[in-house]
Design an enzyme around this catalytic site. Structure first.
Site, PDB file in Angstrom:
ATOM      1  N   SER A   1     -49.766  41.705  48.678  1.00 52.60           N
ATOM      2  CA  SER A   1     -48.496  41.155  48.231  1.00 52.60           C
ATOM      3  C   SER A   1     -48.349  41.201  46.726  1.00 52.60           C
ATOM      4  O   SER A   1     -49.242  40.781  45.988  1.00 52.60           O
ATOM      5  CB  SER A   1     -48.359  39.692  48.689  1.00 52.60           C
ATOM      6  OG  SER A   1     -47.867  39.631  49.980  1.00 52.60           O
TER       7      SER A   1
ATOM      8  N   ASP B   1     -38.418  36.252  46.595  1.00 53.73           N
ATOM      9  CA  ASP B   1     -39.869  36.369  46.626  1.00 53.73           C
ATOM     10  C   ASP B   1     -40.410  37.176  45.443  1.00 53.73           C
ATOM     11  O   ASP B   1     -41.252  38.060  45.604  1.00 53.73           O
ATOM     12  CB  ASP B   1     -40.337  36.990  47.947  1.00 53.73           C
ATOM     13  CG  ASP B   1     -41.810  36.669  48.234  1.00 53.73           C
ATOM     14  OD1 ASP B   1     -42.368  35.790  47.551  1.00 53.73           O
ATOM     15  OD2 ASP B   1     -42.392  37.302  49.138  1.00 53.73           O
TER      16      ASP B   1
ATOM     17  N   HIS C   1     -44.578  34.075  46.518  1.00 55.73           N
ATOM     18  CA  HIS C   1     -45.493  33.385  47.423  1.00 55.73           C
ATOM     19  C   HIS C   1     -46.960  33.548  47.016  1.00 55.73           C
ATOM     20  O   HIS C   1     -47.821  32.816  47.480  1.00 55.73           O
ATOM     21  CB  HIS C   1     -45.267  33.811  48.881  1.00 55.73           C
ATOM     22  CG  HIS C   1     -45.773  35.184  49.228  1.00 55.73           C
ATOM     23  ND1 HIS C   1     -44.945  36.287  49.311  1.00 55.73           N
ATOM     24  CD2 HIS C   1     -47.007  35.633  49.545  1.00 55.73           C
ATOM     25  CE1 HIS C   1     -45.656  37.350  49.663  1.00 55.73           C
ATOM     26  NE2 HIS C   1     -46.913  36.969  49.812  1.00 55.73           N
TER      27      HIS C   1
END
Length: 298
Positions: A248, A172, A142
């Protein structure tokens, strides 16, 4: 309606809320929740709007400021001038953490990078880390799903252009490639079987664009079911190490500096999915991260 996290003026936001909704028990939310049996209260008529208003929704959201779009196709082929062997994992067993993790942070930080993705006037940011000597960098799918040009900012502030090898949106995960001559040393991987609840951990990355940030905590749970990426619900490590937008794709490391997870999501009390860390973060377990990275590289 999709909500963009990045914006053209460089401000940071949170992605569209995704993942588990938790409902705290009325009348007063208590964290952690006491799961012992309690006498059922007498039924009280309540309207649907009132029931909705009394619900506190806790959503796992993607912990990066990023642009919208579609990730690169799963997988990717290496070309020509570099060969990457299998990613090595430690056989040292559980890591018995010492109280001072400053040496661990100093060893790990040079291998952690910031990632900037530009697509048109939009800009997204995230984190990543070097996984081998061929210049491969692991991050979240992402983080790079907006496409466009990816730039890796190294710990010494050098900026290098990166190529997206491929992405696994279901898990992911994504792998970027930079020139091996520009690459810092890779981080070592631990093993999921050696991770225990209560182990001290560090989360490294660039929350809100603040490169080189290190936060500490413990492993709070080993197999918390959450929805990550575009896949079904799957297990993730839970940690109370502070994770915020921009973290992230960064590593979660143990007291030996071995990667035990890839930071990917946080929980929030906000209905709209905005807000920072409340001490509930999630990371992709290391065994799944290693398998996913190797599939993409091959």
């Amino acid at each position: 309606m999709n909500h963009r996290a990045g914006s053209s003026d460089g401000r940071f936001g949170l992605g569209e809320p995704r993942g588990p909704d938790f409902v705290a028990p009325p009348p007063t939310p208590v964290w952690p929740v006491d799961t012992s049996p309690a006498p059922a209260p007498p039924p009280v008529p309540e309207s649907a709007p009132a029931r909705r208003a009394s619900r506190i929704m806790v959503a796992a959201i993607l912990a990066a400021a990023l642009t919208g779009g579609v990730a690169g196709a799963a997988g990717g082929l290496l070309t020509g001038d570099r060969e990457a062997g299998p990613l090595a994992q430690s056989t040292a067993g559980p890591a018995n953490g010492a109280g001072d993790l400053s040496d661990v942070a100093a060893r790990v930080q040079p291998s952690v990078v910031s990632i900037e993705v530009r697509s048109g006037s939009s800009r997204g940011t995230g984190s990543g880390f070097v996984i081998d000597r061929a210049g491969h960098i692991l991050t979240n799918a992402h983080v790079v799903e907006g496409g466009g040009t990816a730039t890796v900012v190294l710990a010494d502030r050098r900026r290098v252009t990166a190529r997206l090898l491929g992405a696994d949106r279901a898990n992911d995960l994504a792998v970027l490639s930079i020139a091996a001559s520009d690459s810092p040393p890779p981080l070592a991987f631990g093993r999921s079987a050696d991770v225990r609840v209560g182990d001290p951990v560090l989360a490294l990355g660039s929350p809100l664009g603040l490169a080189g940030t290190v936060t500490s905590g413990i492993v709070s749970a080993l197999s918390r079911e959450v929805r990550l990426g575009d896949g079904d619900r799957q297990t993730a490590l839970q940690t109370d190490a502070s994770i915020n937008p921009g973290n992230s794709g960064g590593p979660l490391v143990n007291a030996r500096g071995e990667v035990v997870g890839v930071n990917t999501a946080i929980a929030t009390l906000s209905r709209g999915g905005s807000g920072g860390s409340i001490g509930i973060g999630f990371a992709i377990p290391v065994d799944r991260a290693v398998d996913g990275a190797q599939r993409i590289i091959r």
